[in-house]
Scaffold this motif. Structure first.
Motif, PDB file in Angstrom:
ATOM      1  N   VAL A  14       0.867  -1.185   0.000  1.00 42.65           N
ATOM      2  CA  VAL A  14       0.000   0.000   0.000  1.00 42.65           C
ATOM      3  C   VAL A  14       0.899   1.230   0.000  1.00 42.65           C
ATOM      4  CG1 VAL A  14      -1.742   1.335   1.252  1.00 42.65           C
ATOM      5  CG2 VAL A  14      -1.858  -1.163   1.246  1.00 42.65           C
ATOM      6  N   GLY A  15       0.605   2.165  -0.908  1.00 36.76           N
ATOM      7  CA  GLY A  15       1.282   3.449  -0.915  1.00 36.76           C
ATOM      8  C   GLY A  15       0.270   4.544  -0.634  1.00 36.76           C
ATOM      9  N   MET A  16       0.638   5.533   0.164  1.00 35.24           N
ATOM     10  CA  MET A  16      -0.325   6.528   0.618  1.00 35.24           C
ATOM     11  C   MET A  16       0.221   7.943   0.460  1.00 35.24           C
ATOM     12  SD  MET A  16      -0.991   4.337   4.057  1.00 35.24           S
ATOM     13  CE  MET A  16       0.677   3.668   3.963  1.00 35.24           C
ATOM     14  N   ILE A  17      -0.623   8.829  -0.051  1.00 34.52           N
ATOM     15  CA  ILE A  17      -0.293  10.250  -0.126  1.00 34.52           C
ATOM     16  C   ILE A  17      -1.398  11.022   0.588  1.00 34.52           C
ATOM     17  CG2 ILE A  17       0.067  12.245  -1.617  1.00 34.52           C
ATOM     18  CD1 ILE A  17       1.083  10.395  -3.758  1.00 34.52           C
ATOM     19  N   THR A  18      -1.027  11.799   1.588  1.00 31.45           N
ATOM     20  CA  THR A  18      -1.982  12.613   2.326  1.00 31.45           C
ATOM     21  C   THR A  18      -1.883  14.046   1.844  1.00 31.45           C
ATOM     22  OG1 THR A  18      -1.853  11.185   4.270  1.00 31.45           O
ATOM     23  CG2 THR A  18      -2.728  13.407   4.596  1.00 31.45           C
ATOM     24  N   MET A  19      -2.953  14.532   1.234  1.00 33.41           N
ATOM     25  CA  MET A  19      -3.016  15.912   0.756  1.00 33.41           C
ATOM     26  C   MET A  19      -3.802  16.748   1.764  1.00 33.41           C
ATOM     27  SD  MET A  19      -3.731  14.933  -3.235  1.00 33.41           S
ATOM     28  CE  MET A  19      -4.901  13.660  -2.753  1.00 33.41           C
ATOM     29  N   PRO A  20      -3.914  18.050   1.570  1.00 36.62           N
ATOM     30  CA  PRO A  20      -4.565  18.896   2.577  1.00 36.62           C
ATOM     31  C   PRO A  20      -5.950  18.409   3.018  1.00 36.62           C
ATOM     32  CG  PRO A  20      -3.442  20.262   0.978  1.00 36.62           C
ATOM     33  CD  PRO A  20      -3.305  18.859   0.492  1.00 36.62           C
ATOM     34  N   SER A  21      -6.787  17.946   2.083  1.00 28.91           N
ATOM     35  CA  SER A  21      -8.133  17.504   2.481  1.00 28.91           C
ATOM     36  C   SER A  21      -8.610  16.287   1.698  1.00 28.91           C
ATOM     37  CB  SER A  21      -9.137  18.649   2.313  1.00 28.91           C
ATOM     38  OG  SER A  21      -9.182  19.089   0.964  1.00 28.91           O
ATOM     39  N   SER A  22      -7.710  15.585   1.032  1.00 34.81           N
ATOM     40  CA  SER A  22      -8.071  14.392   0.271  1.00 34.81           C
ATOM     41  C   SER A  22      -7.001  13.328   0.452  1.00 34.81           C
ATOM     42  CB  SER A  22      -8.230  14.729  -1.225  1.00 34.81           C
ATOM     43  OG  SER A  22      -9.238  15.700  -1.421  1.00 34.81           O
ATOM     44  N   ARG A  23      -7.332  12.115   0.046  1.00 34.20           N
ATOM     45  CA  ARG A  23      -6.405  11.002   0.196  1.00 34.20           C
ATOM     46  C   ARG A  23      -6.223  10.294  -1.143  1.00 34.20           C
ATOM     47  NH1 ARG A  23      -6.307  13.777   3.828  1.00 34.20           N
ATOM     48  NH2 ARG A  23      -6.573  13.350   6.062  1.00 34.20           N
ATOM     49  N   PHE A  24      -5.006   9.860  -1.412  1.00 31.87           N
ATOM     50  CA  PHE A  24      -4.663   9.204  -2.664  1.00 31.87           C
ATOM     51  C   PHE A  24      -3.864   7.956  -2.296  1.00 31.87           C
ATOM     52  CE2 PHE A  24      -2.482   9.920  -7.054  1.00 31.87           C
ATOM     53  CZ  PHE A  24      -3.423   9.099  -7.666  1.00 31.87           C
ATOM     54  N   VAL A  25      -4.303   6.787  -2.754  1.00 35.27           N
ATOM     55  CA  VAL A  25      -3.740   5.522  -2.293  1.00 35.27           C
ATOM     56  C   VAL A  25      -3.447   4.604  -3.475  1.00 35.27           C
ATOM     57  CG1 VAL A  25      -4.226   3.418  -0.968  1.00 35.27           C
ATOM     58  CG2 VAL A  25      -4.881   5.637  -0.052  1.00 35.27           C
ATOM     59  N   PHE A  26      -2.335   3.884  -3.388  1.00 35.61           N
ATOM     60  CA  PHE A  26      -2.040   2.785  -4.295  1.00 35.61           C
ATOM     61  C   PHE A  26      -2.127   1.496  -3.493  1.00 35.61           C
ATOM     62  CE2 PHE A  26       1.242  -0.372  -5.293  1.00 35.61           C
ATOM     63  CZ  PHE A  26       0.865  -0.738  -6.589  1.00 35.61           C
ATOM     64  N   VAL A  27      -2.761   0.460  -4.065  1.00 39.53           N
ATOM     65  CA  VAL A  27      -2.813  -0.837  -3.394  1.00 39.53           C
ATOM     66  C   VAL A  27      -2.576  -1.950  -4.402  1.00 39.53           C
ATOM     67  CG1 VAL A  27      -5.339  -0.917  -3.597  1.00 39.53           C
ATOM     68  CG2 VAL A  27      -4.171  -2.385  -1.928  1.00 39.53           C
ATOM     69  N   ARG A  28      -1.727  -2.874  -4.018  1.00 34.53           N
ATOM     70  CA  ARG A  28      -1.478  -4.091  -4.794  1.00 34.53           C
ATOM     71  C   ARG A  28      -1.531  -5.250  -3.805  1.00 34.53           C
ATOM     72  NH1 ARG A  28       4.348  -4.865  -5.768  1.00 34.53           N
ATOM     73  NH2 ARG A  28       4.097  -5.930  -3.784  1.00 34.53           N
ATOM     74  N   TYR A  29      -2.390  -6.222  -4.067  1.00 36.90           N
ATOM     75  CA  TYR A  29      -2.610  -7.284  -3.087  1.00 36.90           C
ATOM     76  C   TYR A  29      -1.615  -8.430  -3.217  1.00 36.90           C
ATOM     77  CZ  TYR A  29      -6.818  -4.839  -1.822  1.00 36.90           C
ATOM     78  OH  TYR A  29      -7.694  -3.872  -1.387  1.00 36.90           O
ATOM     79  N   GLY A  30      -1.027  -8.634  -4.377  1.00 32.21           N
ATOM     80  CA  GLY A  30      -0.066  -9.707  -4.515  1.00 32.21           C
ATOM     81  C   GLY A  30      -0.680 -11.081  -4.338  1.00 32.21           C
ATOM     82  N   GLY A  31      -1.900 -11.230  -4.780  1.00 32.39           N
ATOM     83  CA  GLY A  31      -2.638 -12.487  -4.692  1.00 32.39           C
ATOM     84  C   GLY A  31      -4.059 -12.244  -5.152  1.00 32.39           C
ATOM     85  N   ASN A  32      -4.785 -13.310  -5.402  1.00 33.52           N
ATOM     86  CA  ASN A  32      -6.159 -13.178  -5.875  1.00 33.52           C
ATOM     87  C   ASN A  32      -7.090 -12.824  -4.724  1.00 33.52           C
ATOM     88  OD1 ASN A  32      -5.759 -13.866  -8.666  1.00 33.52           O
ATOM     89  ND2 ASN A  32      -5.408 -15.974  -8.006  1.00 33.52           N
ATOM     90  N   VAL A  33      -7.781 -11.707  -4.855  1.00 36.22           N
ATOM     91  CA  VAL A  33      -8.714 -11.248  -3.827  1.00 36.22           C
ATOM     92  C   VAL A  33      -9.999 -10.751  -4.485  1.00 36.22           C
ATOM     93  CG1 VAL A  33      -6.811 -10.537  -2.318  1.00 36.22           C
ATOM     94  CG2 VAL A  33      -7.924  -8.844  -3.789  1.00 36.22           C
ATOM     95  N   ILE A  34     -11.040 -10.650  -3.681  1.00 36.21           N
ATOM     96  CA  ILE A  34     -12.274  -9.968  -4.064  1.00 36.21           C
ATOM     97  C   ILE A  34     -12.472  -8.833  -3.072  1.00 36.21           C
ATOM     98  CG2 ILE A  34     -14.775 -10.135  -4.355  1.00 36.21           C
ATOM     99  CD1 ILE A  34     -14.417 -13.082  -5.010  1.00 36.21           C
ATOM    100  N   VAL A  35     -12.684  -7.635  -3.585  1.00 30.08           N
ATOM    101  CA  VAL A  35     -12.886  -6.459  -2.739  1.00 30.08           C
ATOM    102  C   VAL A  35     -14.350  -6.046  -2.825  1.00 30.08           C
ATOM    103  CG1 VAL A  35     -12.203  -4.079  -2.268  1.00 30.08           C
ATOM    104  CG2 VAL A  35     -10.514  -5.719  -3.159  1.00 30.08           C
ATOM    105  N   GLU A  36     -14.985  -5.923  -1.680  1.00 30.43           N
ATOM    106  CA  GLU A  36     -16.393  -5.529  -1.630  1.00 30.43           C
ATOM    107  C   GLU A  36     -16.519  -4.208  -0.873  1.00 30.43           C
ATOM    108  OE1 GLU A  36     -20.237  -6.645   1.014  1.00 30.43           O
ATOM    109  OE2 GLU A  36     -19.207  -8.364   0.124  1.00 30.43           O
TER     110      GLU A  36
END
Length: 326
Positions: free
Chosen positions: A51-73
């Motif tokens: 997970v990579g995270m950037i915190t801006m003044p009032s918003s959030r920006f994220v990178f995510v790589r699971y490195g395996g088969n997942v289902i996100v709900e």
């Protein structure tokens, strides 16, 4: 306390903080804290997630790589606006039982329905989240006081999709390669400019319509709604066909076309989803796995446990053990 594999790392004042983990719940919690609540399901014993995270003044920006088969709900986002930008093909639907549509461009998570995502295990995805108040302020900042006081967010326009995808990918690449010796004042100014550009991309990507794109037809929705209303009963394929005005053969063809499974498999899948929901929320001191299994319409405990494990990667008793009332 986080293990050495689960500690965020950065070379200050880099705007990007990263975390690696083999645990789905660690990755989920880091992303959820900065974007929107969601669940991650996997059959993998361990992941190679980042997970990579950037915190801006009032918003959030994220990178995510699971490195395996997942289902996100992800449940409905409500007023919060959340966009996902796949970095590889991602299957997306607004229902567990609907065949996902493969997307490679950015899209908004539904404000009124669940969003089910099957991300590429190694390419990952970017997620940007913001409150409607931030978007409204940004629109006024760009367009002046003549803009509307409220914004309705819904489907993503084609042109907006391309711009959202390009903007998010470009800004992430720039931020993640910023030299560690960059002065803090430059990093702070960059984050302000970055947020402006991301909010502009979100605004341009949305149409002023509350309607959410749906991949299923009205017939498919009718089938789902009837099963969900009667899943606890002893049902046959003929019962379902009669309820939706089709012959058994027509029902089989329709279900296969919309859901890529047979009517029996669809009924079982819905019952498993209902069982999973009950197990997660039940008080384990008052309910047993057997009672909840029978409640959703299953009659064979051992076979149900096998299907449940195949879908959720654990047995029903394990889910009940860690229920929210546990």
């Amino acid at each position: 306390m986080l293990s050495s594999e689960e500690r965020p790392t950065a070379n200050p004042p880099s705007p990007v903080f990263t975390l690696t983990s083999i645990h789905a719940h660690v990755l989920r919690d880091e992303v959820a804290e900065r974007t929107t609540p969601h669940e991650v399901f996997t059959k993998e014993a361990s992941l190679k997630g980042k997970v990579g995270m950037i915190t801006m003044p009032s918003s959030r920006f994220v990178f995510v790589r699971y490195g395996g088969n997942v289902i996100v709900e992800a449940p409905p986002t409500g007023d919060r606006v959340v966009a996902t930008i796949p970095l590889g093909p991602m299957g997306v639907s607004n229902d567990y039982h609907v065949k996902p549509t493969d997307l490679t461009s950015g899209f908004l998570l539904s404000s009124s329905n669940v969003t089910v995502m099957h991300p590429d295990p190694w390419a990952g995805a970017l997620v940007i989240a913001s409150d409607p108040e931030n978007l409204q302020r940004q629109r006024k900042k760009v367009g002046g006081d003549s803009v509307k006081s409220t914004i309705g967010f819904g489907e993503v326009s084609q042109g907006g999709t391309r711009w959202l995808t390009h903007t998010c990918r470009s800004l992430w690449n720039f931020a993640s390669t910023m030299p560690p010796e960059t002065p803090i004042q430059v990093v702070s100014k960059f984050l302000e400019v970055m947020q402006d550009n991301l909010l502009n991309a979100l605004i341009l990507a949305t149409e002023e319509s509350p309607a959410t794109h749906s991949v299923e037809s009205s017939r498919a929705r009718m089938i789902i709604e009837w099963i969900e209303a009667h899943h606890g009963e002893a049902l046959t394929v003929a019962d379902l066909a009669a309820a939706v005005g089709l012959s058994v053969r027509q029902l089989q063809v329709s279900v296969q076309r919309h859901f890529s499974m047979s009517p029996v498999e669809l009924l079982r899948d819905i019952r498993l989803t209902k069982l999973h929901s009950l197990l997660r929320s039940a008080d384990k001191e008052q309910y047993t796995v057997a009672a909840l299994t029978y409640n959703v319409g299953f009659t064979h405990l051992s076979r149900t446990a096998q299907f449940y494990r195949a879908k959720y990667g654990e047995c029903p008793a394990q889910t009940l053990k860690r229920s929210m009332h546990g």
